[in-house]
Design a protein around this motif. Structure first.
Motif, mmCIF file in Angstrom:
data_model
loop_
_atom_site.group_PDB
_atom_site.id
_atom_site.type_symbol
_atom_site.label_atom_id
_atom_site.label_comp_id
_atom_site.label_asym_id
_atom_site.label_seq_id
_atom_site.Cartn_x
_atom_site.Cartn_y
_atom_site.Cartn_z
ATOM 1 N N TYR A 95 0.847 -1.188 0.000
ATOM 2 C CA TYR A 95 0.000 0.000 0.000
ATOM 3 C C TYR A 95 0.887 1.244 0.000
ATOM 4 N N PHE A 96 0.271 2.392 -0.244
ATOM 5 C CA PHE A 96 0.965 3.675 -0.196
ATOM 6 C C PHE A 96 0.599 4.380 1.097
ATOM 7 N N GLU A 97 1.606 5.024 1.703
ATOM 8 C CA GLU A 97 1.393 5.763 2.943
ATOM 9 C C GLU A 97 2.321 6.971 2.970
ATOM 10 N N ASP A 98 1.758 8.162 2.899
ATOM 11 C CA ASP A 98 2.529 9.413 2.991
ATOM 12 C C ASP A 98 3.746 9.447 2.056
ATOM 13 N N GLY A 99 3.533 9.173 0.783
ATOM 14 C CA GLY A 99 4.616 9.233 -0.192
ATOM 15 C C GLY A 99 5.587 8.070 -0.123
ATOM 16 N N THR A 100 5.181 6.992 0.527
ATOM 17 C CA THR A 100 6.032 5.820 0.662
ATOM 18 C C THR A 100 5.257 4.586 0.227
ATOM 19 N N TYR A 101 5.909 3.736 -0.555
ATOM 20 C CA TYR A 101 5.345 2.452 -0.938
ATOM 21 C C TYR A 101 5.760 1.461 0.146
ATOM 22 N N VAL A 102 4.789 0.824 0.792
ATOM 23 C CA VAL A 102 5.044 -0.082 1.903
ATOM 24 C C VAL A 102 4.680 -1.498 1.491
ATOM 25 N N VAL A 103 5.601 -2.426 1.744
ATOM 26 C CA VAL A 103 5.364 -3.848 1.489
ATOM 27 C C VAL A 103 5.543 -4.569 2.818
ATOM 28 N N ARG A 104 4.549 -5.373 3.199
ATOM 29 C CA ARG A 104 4.628 -6.160 4.430
ATOM 30 C C ARG A 104 4.474 -7.627 4.069
ATOM 31 N N ALA A 105 5.316 -8.472 4.667
ATOM 32 C CA ALA A 105 5.278 -9.910 4.389
ATOM 33 C C ALA A 105 5.276 -10.685 5.697
ATOM 34 N N GLU A 106 4.411 -11.697 5.777
ATOM 35 C CA GLU A 106 4.377 -12.567 6.945
ATOM 36 C C GLU A 106 5.500 -13.598 6.834
ATOM 37 N N LEU A 107 6.451 -13.522 7.756
ATOM 38 C CA LEU A 107 7.571 -14.462 7.778
ATOM 39 C C LEU A 107 7.857 -14.863 9.226
ATOM 40 N N PRO A 108 6.915 -15.530 9.880
ATOM 41 C CA PRO A 108 7.098 -15.844 11.296
ATOM 42 C C PRO A 108 8.231 -16.827 11.546
ATOM 43 N N GLY A 109 8.891 -16.642 12.680
ATOM 44 C CA GLY A 109 9.915 -17.586 13.122
ATOM 45 C C GLY A 109 11.191 -17.577 12.318
ATOM 46 N N MET A 110 11.486 -16.479 11.653
ATOM 47 C CA MET A 110 12.689 -16.428 10.817
ATOM 48 C C MET A 110 13.734 -15.528 11.458
ATOM 49 N N ASP A 111 14.983 -15.807 11.177
ATOM 50 C CA ASP A 111 16.084 -14.939 11.587
ATOM 51 C C ASP A 111 16.323 -13.976 10.429
#
Length: 131
Positions: free
Chosen positions: A33-49
């Protein structure tokens, strides 16, 4: 003579397999999504280093996320955890600034933030006639 698999068994198995491989059940779930002039990418990666198992690259207008979870053998033979390497490639929006990408990992979620320069409108440039 070869053993034939009943059609009633084969078709549901093929549909299930295609759904797992090509459906919306990708091993890395992502939102962007876009937020205040920034493209944000979120990924679910539980339990990772994040320093050892998560790798991000930006190249030719694409953000590539690759992660690898190694299998650790346990006494029981049953697991529902996903192991192996998986990844996603996302096309960056026009104006994305790859030199200023940041990434943070918290509570099993990777968040990548990419500033997007303001898109300028095309303008006509007058051409002078040489005299």
């Amino acid at each position: 003579m070869p053993t034939l698999i009943p059609r009633t068994t084969l078709i549901p198995d093929v549909v299930r397999l295609l759904g797992e491989e090509f459906g919306d059940q990708h091993p890395v779930r992502v939102e962007d999504y876009f937020e205040d002039g920034t493209y944000v990418v979120r990924a679910e990666l539980p339990g990772m280093d994040p320093q050892k198992q998560i790798h991000l690259t930006v190249d030719r207008g694409e953000l590539r996320l690759r992660a690898e979870r190694e299998f650790v053998k346990h006494d029981k033979a049953h697991t529902e955890f996903a192991y192996g390497a998986f990844g996603r490639t996302l096309r960056l929006p026009e104006g994305a600034d790859p030199a200023h990408v940041t990434a943070a990992y918290e509570a099993g979620v990777l968040e990548v933030r990419i500033p997007v320069r303001v898109k300028t409108e095309p303008r006509e440039i007058p051409v002078k006639v040489a005299t």
